[in-house]
Design an enzyme around this catalytic site. Structure first.
Site, mmCIF file in Angstrom:
data_model
loop_
_atom_site.group_PDB
_atom_site.id
_atom_site.type_symbol
_atom_site.label_atom_id
_atom_site.label_comp_id
_atom_site.label_asym_id
_atom_site.label_seq_id
_atom_site.Cartn_x
_atom_site.Cartn_y
_atom_site.Cartn_z
ATOM 1 N N ASP A 27 0.838 -1.210 0.000
ATOM 2 C CA ASP A 27 0.000 0.000 0.000
ATOM 3 C C ASP A 27 0.871 1.257 0.000
ATOM 4 O O ASP A 27 2.000 1.239 0.494
ATOM 5 C CB ASP A 27 -0.899 -0.042 1.254
ATOM 6 C CG ASP A 27 -2.070 0.903 1.132
ATOM 7 O OD1 ASP A 27 -2.300 1.449 0.037
ATOM 8 O OD2 ASP A 27 -2.763 1.110 2.148
ATOM 9 N N HIS A 44 2.669 3.622 -8.922
ATOM 10 C CA HIS A 44 2.502 2.191 -9.214
ATOM 11 C C HIS A 44 3.714 1.646 -9.976
ATOM 12 O O HIS A 44 4.124 0.507 -9.761
ATOM 13 C CB HIS A 44 1.216 1.953 -10.021
ATOM 14 C CG HIS A 44 -0.031 2.238 -9.244
ATOM 15 N ND1 HIS A 44 -0.218 1.794 -7.951
ATOM 16 C CD2 HIS A 44 -1.148 2.945 -9.554
ATOM 17 C CE1 HIS A 44 -1.404 2.200 -7.511
ATOM 18 N NE2 HIS A 44 -1.990 2.907 -8.453
ATOM 19 N N LEU A 138 11.164 -20.375 -4.912
ATOM 20 C CA LEU A 138 10.234 -19.467 -4.223
ATOM 21 C C LEU A 138 8.892 -19.551 -4.935
ATOM 22 O O LEU A 138 8.843 -19.567 -6.165
ATOM 23 C CB LEU A 138 10.755 -18.023 -4.295
ATOM 24 C CG LEU A 138 9.823 -16.959 -3.715
ATOM 25 C CD1 LEU A 138 9.920 -16.907 -2.193
ATOM 26 C CD2 LEU A 138 10.133 -15.572 -4.277
HETATM 27 C C1 FPP Z 1 -1.854 0.314 -3.312
HETATM 28 O O1 FPP Z 1 -1.395 1.633 -3.358
HETATM 29 C C2 FPP Z 1 -1.340 -0.452 -4.403
HETATM 30 C C3 FPP Z 1 -2.069 -1.005 -5.414
HETATM 31 C C4 FPP Z 1 -3.529 -0.870 -5.574
HETATM 32 C C5 FPP Z 1 -1.440 -1.789 -6.451
HETATM 33 C C6 FPP Z 1 -0.185 -2.456 -6.013
HETATM 34 C C7 FPP Z 1 0.554 -2.814 -7.198
HETATM 35 C C8 FPP Z 1 1.890 -2.828 -7.353
HETATM 36 C C9 FPP Z 1 2.871 -2.522 -6.327
HETATM 37 C C10 FPP Z 1 2.477 -3.151 -8.646
HETATM 38 C C11 FPP Z 1 2.418 -4.589 -8.997
HETATM 39 C C12 FPP Z 1 1.100 -4.914 -9.443
HETATM 40 C C13 FPP Z 1 0.527 -4.569 -10.597
HETATM 41 C C14 FPP Z 1 -0.945 -4.652 -10.719
HETATM 42 C C15 FPP Z 1 1.318 -4.104 -11.749
HETATM 43 P P1 FPP Z 1 -2.499 2.751 -3.384
HETATM 44 O O2 FPP Z 1 -2.716 3.163 -4.796
HETATM 45 O O3 FPP Z 1 -3.724 2.281 -2.694
HETATM 46 O O4 FPP Z 1 -1.804 3.856 -2.574
HETATM 47 P P2 FPP Z 1 -2.503 4.998 -1.725
HETATM 48 O O5 FPP Z 1 -3.273 4.300 -0.631
HETATM 49 O O6 FPP Z 1 -1.364 5.808 -1.214
HETATM 50 O O7 FPP Z 1 -3.393 5.754 -2.664
#
Ligand code: FPP
Length: 245
Positions: A27, A44, A138
């Site tokens: 997150d 992302h 893994l």
């Molecule tokens: C949460 O951060 C993260 C996600 C919804 C996606 C997590 C994905 C990755 C780390 C990349 C690998 C995966 C893919 C699908 C390419 P947020 O956007 O909720 O952050 P915030 O809470 O600060 O807004």
């Protein structure tokens, strides 16, 4: 020397216990980007790059199964361009990383529903699962279009479709019908960016997991941070509902 290579060369005191299965709620990508005046997708992208580093670190510390929460069933409700961007990032990540992951002995698994996933990405996911299915170093379990409640719904549907008698239903049987069938339950679930929520992640399997929450945003969660989480796990006394022993 770049900060990254410095971290890679560092040695870490051995851990008494290494969790067999670690889950990560990645997150904070959006906030990481916002703090730098960048669009959310840049967060992302940075999160995707970080995943590669954390994956290697996880294997080096001797963890056998890593489950990552990449896209939840609720994430479809985000703005269309963000959803589209995440699908594209996933595709690019498979294109770029698959040969190396395969070479390094990583078995890729998917948990979640594939039905809403764009066809081209679906095909790439299927190819990645097939190519790496015999790898053993893994297990990378990717929760993509995943929700813990829909996982239980899917399990119950299949139990009924299989005509299982009510008396035959117990915890072990349900576990065999979950997406994670055959894998150990997570010992440790890490959440980055400080929220104290489970967010529908491994809600059945995480019943006795230790939770570790760090304020660090996912793109900044590096090998040192992972080690800290493993040290914290070592300091916990796992009781599984029993008295201190
Ligand atoms: C949460 O951060 C993260 C996600 C919804 C996606 C997590 C994905 C990755 C780390 C990349 C690998 C995966 C893919 C699908 C390419 P947020 O956007 O909720 O952050 P915030 O809470 O600060 O807004």
């Amino acid at each position: 020397m770049s900060p990254e290579s410095k971290t890679e060369k560092k040695t870490y005191p051995p851990l008494e216990r290494v969790p067999a299965h670690v889950g990560i709620i990645m997150d904070g990508n959006g906030r990481w980007a916002q703090a730098r005046g960048l669009p959310r997708l840049a967060g992302h992208r940075a999160g995707t790059d970080n995943l590669r580093r954390v994956l290697r670190a996880t294997a080096e510390f001797g963890v056998h199964v890593l489950t990552i929460y990449a896209f939840s069933t609720e994430n479809w409700g985000r703005p269309e361009d963000e959803v589209h961007g995440l699908m594209e990032l996933m595709e690019r990540m498979i294109d770029r990383e698959l040969p190396k992951l395969h070479e390094e002995g990583v078995q890729i698994r998917h948990i979640g529903r594939l039905e809403r996933v764009p066809d081209r990405l679906k095909e790439k996911i299927r190819h990645a699962l097939e190519l790496t299915k015999d790898n053993q170093r893994l297990i990378l379990n990717v929760a993509f279009n995943y929700g813990g409640r829909s996982e239980i719904v899917d399990a119950v549907r299949r139990i009924i479709q299989d005509g299982v008698a009510a008396e035959a239903v117990d915890e072990a049987l349900i576990a065999r019908y979950l997406y994670t069938a055959g894998l150990p339950d997570p010992d440790l679930i890490v959440r980055t960016s400080g929220e104290l929520r489970v967010s529908n992640f491994l809600i059945w399997q995480g019943a006795y997991a230790e939770y570790y929450v760090t304020p660090t945003y996912w793109p900044d969660f590096d090998k040192d941070e992972l080690y800290k989480a493993l040290v914290a796990f070592n300091q916990r006394e796992r009781r599984f509902g029993l008295l201190p022993g």
